[in-house]
Design a protein around this motif. Structure first.
Motif, short mmCIF file in Angstrom:
data_model
loop_
_atom_site.label_atom_id
_atom_site.label_comp_id
_atom_site.label_asym_id
_atom_site.label_seq_id
_atom_site.Cartn_x
_atom_site.Cartn_y
_atom_site.Cartn_z
N ALA A 63 -13.64 -6.81 -3.49
CA ALA A 63 -12.18 -6.93 -3.61
C ALA A 63 -11.62 -7.77 -2.49
N LYS A 64 -10.58 -8.56 -2.81
CA LYS A 64 -9.93 -9.41 -1.82
C LYS A 64 -8.87 -8.59 -1.08
N ILE A 65 -8.89 -8.73 0.22
CA ILE A 65 -7.94 -8.02 1.07
C ILE A 65 -7.05 -9.08 1.73
N LYS A 113 -3.91 -2.17 7.13
CA LYS A 113 -3.47 -1.20 6.11
C LYS A 113 -4.10 -1.52 4.76
N ALA A 114 -4.16 -2.81 4.44
CA ALA A 114 -4.74 -3.22 3.17
C ALA A 114 -6.22 -2.85 3.10
N LYS A 115 -6.94 -3.08 4.21
CA LYS A 115 -8.36 -2.71 4.27
C LYS A 115 -8.56 -1.22 4.05
N LYS A 116 -7.73 -0.44 4.77
CA LYS A 116 -7.82 1.01 4.70
C LYS A 116 -7.52 1.48 3.26
N PHE A 117 -6.50 0.88 2.68
CA PHE A 117 -6.09 1.26 1.33
C PHE A 117 -7.24 0.99 0.34
N ALA A 118 -7.85 -0.20 0.46
CA ALA A 118 -8.93 -0.57 -0.46
C ALA A 118 -10.11 0.39 -0.29
N ALA A 119 -10.43 0.73 0.97
CA ALA A 119 -11.56 1.61 1.24
C ALA A 119 -11.30 3.01 0.67
N GLU A 120 -10.06 3.46 0.79
CA GLU A 120 -9.74 4.84 0.38
C GLU A 120 -9.48 4.98 -1.12
N CYS A 159 0.83 -1.20 0.00
CA CYS A 159 0.00 0.00 0.00
C CYS A 159 0.87 1.26 0.00
N ALA A 160 2.00 1.17 -0.70
CA ALA A 160 2.90 2.33 -0.77
C ALA A 160 2.12 3.54 -1.29
N GLY A 161 2.58 4.72 -0.88
CA GLY A 161 1.91 5.96 -1.30
C GLY A 161 1.77 6.04 -2.81
N ILE A 162 2.80 5.58 -3.50
CA ILE A 162 2.82 5.66 -4.96
C ILE A 162 1.69 4.83 -5.59
N ALA A 163 1.16 3.85 -4.83
CA ALA A 163 0.12 2.97 -5.36
C ALA A 163 -1.23 3.68 -5.50
N TYR A 217 -8.88 -5.97 -8.10
CA TYR A 217 -9.37 -7.27 -7.66
C TYR A 217 -8.87 -7.63 -6.26
N ALA A 218 -7.60 -7.29 -5.98
CA ALA A 218 -7.04 -7.65 -4.67
C ALA A 218 -5.95 -6.68 -4.28
N VAL A 219 -5.73 -6.58 -2.97
CA VAL A 219 -4.57 -5.84 -2.47
C VAL A 219 -3.99 -6.62 -1.30
N GLY A 220 -2.66 -6.65 -1.24
CA GLY A 220 -1.99 -7.34 -0.13
C GLY A 220 -1.01 -6.42 0.57
N SER A 221 -0.98 -6.55 1.88
CA SER A 221 -0.02 -5.78 2.67
C SER A 221 0.42 -6.67 3.83
N ARG A 222 1.58 -6.39 4.38
CA ARG A 222 1.97 -7.16 5.56
C ARG A 222 1.05 -6.85 6.72
#
Lengths: 355, 355
Positions: free
Chosen positions: B56-58, B42-49, B13-17, B33-38
């Motif tokens: 979408a798969k988190i 963070k991944a949930k927040k990124f997908a929502a924002e 979920c780097a800023g550049i993404a 379709y999906a986002v992954g983060s360690r």
């Protein structure tokens, strides 16, 4: 009663003298008084074609111009290899000297010229027009603005034009015996001048020429470039050429602003010219560029002649001594040209600049 | 029936993404379709924002994204030092790879990535937006025009921005362990890419870094520049920096024309952008510059995603093999970055470029 204008004598009828002749006519405090050529017919033709008054003196030697007691100042558009002889002699004859660039083949020669001017109390100025354009003063304001521009970091300058076959074969600027510095002395003079101007004439510490300059059969530089360094993080590069399309660019980057000008050597239009700035105060907001238009009644070469004549007038009426600034700027420019040449001659080694 | 869009997974979920997420939404043939983060939070927040659909798969690991059989392609904005591991793994899991630049820490690493993509029949593309802008195609037309531009002689490119205190202290691009190439890998990637683009991706013969690059305490490059040489009289220079005002310039000089663009990395306006040309045919007549305006509905990063997805779609439906061009351009750019780094590390010596 109108003030007496400064009376110019022109040494030689070189093509470049036509522009300056027009500038002398346009300049309110200057007038054509004499022209000298090794061919009196050429001198007559030049005077007739360039708006000299009927009273103008037409001489068949350069020396006659210098011996005319009514000539105040001379404009010297002779090939660079002849500058030392004629600029020194002009100074010795108490003529103020407006000398084409490059001012000499090297700094050692130029020092003799400037010493002769100082010893004889005459004004020296080189024939670089653009620094006299009011746009340049406006650009200087921007570069000096600690808010809009910040601290200067790097400058890139280009002056090139594509010489045609005749130019590349016959012009004095490609002949080893005449203008020995080729594109470096001609186009490069402007690039180096632009860089020094942006750095408020602080000299760089080192100069490193780019490998692979283009030379002609006579060894004259047709294209070259160089890297200049001040202290860490303050740098400049330039590219000068007789081989690529007319380009006259300065890009100067500060910590908060950028300046760009695309016709600095000679504006696209005489009466209206522009430059572009962007000031990015803060990291994320995206600033848009601003175009600044500067209008002027006089073309830049006439502004130069007017300023030169103003200084000469002050010296003539005893109110001022010669203004040393102009010789100092010319010397710094020549010093960098010498360093670039030395770097080229020494396998593109880094050259320390010593004032 | 509408065609099925290419389904993207994003690794981290780097800023550049964020910019790329918007591009995926704007791209007509692509979908989140999906986002992954360690961190799954963070991944949930990124997908929502970032406008991900509710379906979408988190995922809480990058590997989960690669293991999802419905993910067609991944966008990898991870720090450069992680590219080798994750791009290779993505290819091995048969995911098409859109990889942020610089593509690797060096060419040897990149070769492993590109080999993994080739071996697994997946498309590779790096995340350089500007080459996908329709303006770039228009500029390419001008540079290819033997009448208006002639033969390319020299290019100067600048990409700099002034990082603020937080950036210069904390950004991954100034950390030795993360993006080891600093300003050279980040801003310099664009400068080198612009130069190679202008030279139609012909590699230079030699690269010589300018002395005096600025490094931070960790030895990461904050500012540097270099000189590149092809055969005699074909040259380029660039300046890349985290320390001076936002500037994104290409100046390309041909024998008869000049091209200038001042926002090549990312246009000042998304839907309308411009560049300037001057063609000086003949020696004495003075040509005026022309401004060329190019309009587009899609921002350049969405054009990139659309082109990438078009290639992926063709591979998926069996009508094409992966387009090798994009990996080849990335490799050439990385090769020059390596040469600049080698020149800096070896006292600014001239480095021969070997493809």
């Amino acid at each position: 009663m109108a003030e007496t204008p400064i009376r110019f004598g022109i040494l030689s009828c070189a093509g470049i003298a036509r522009k300056l002749s027009r500038a002398i006519i346009l300049s309110p405090n200057s007038t054509h008084y004499a022209v000298g050529s090794r061919s009196i017919d050429k001198a007559k033709k030049f005077a007739a074609e360039n708006g000299f008054p009927p009273s103008a003196k037409i001489y068949g030697t350069y020396e006659d111009v210098l011996d005319d007691p009514d000539v105040d100042a001379v404009y010297v558009p002779l090939p660079t290899s002849m500058h030392l002889q004629w600029a020194v002699l002009a100074a010795e004859k108490k003529k103020h000297v407006l000398l084409e660039k490059p001012v000499a083949l090297n700094v050692a020669e130029f020092d003799q010229i400037i010493q002769a001017c100082e010893a004889n109390g005459v004004q020296f100025m080189d024939g670089t027009h653009w620094v006299h354009h009011p746009r340049t003063a406006k650009m200087t304001e921007f570069l000096s603005d600690t808010h809009r521009f910040g601290e200067l970091k790097t400058v890139h300058s280009i002056f090139s034009f594509a010489g045609d076959d005749d130019f590349l074969k016959n012009d004095i600027r490609v002949k080893p015996g005449l203008d020995g510095l080729g594109a470096l002395g001609d186009a490069g003079w402007y690039c180096v001048g632009a860089i020094l101007w942006a750095f408020d004439y602080e000299l760089p510490k080192t100069v490193t020429a780019f490998c692979g300059p283009v030379l002609n059969e006579g060894g004259v530089i047709l294209e070259c470039g160089s890297y200049l360094q001040w202290e860490e993080g303050k740098t400049a590069t330039f590219h000068c050429s007789f081989l690529s399309n007319l380009t006259m660019a300065i890009t100067a980057l500060g910590t908060t602003g950028t300046l760009q000008v695309h016709d600095f050597v000679g504006p696209y239009e005489e009466k209206s010219s522009s430059f572009t700035t962007v000031s990015q105060i803060g990291f994320t907001a995206r600033a848009l560029p601003s175009q600044h238009v500067v209008t002027t009644d006089l073309p830049q070469e006439a502004s130069m002649v007017t300023e030169f004549s103003r200084l000469v007038k002050s010296i003539k009426d005893g109110s001022s001594k010669p203004e040393a600034k102009w010789g100092s700027l010319s010397r710094k420019t020549q010093l960098i040209l010498d360093a670039v040449k030395a770097s080229i001659d020494n396998g593109f080694e880094l050259v320390q600049v010593e004032a």
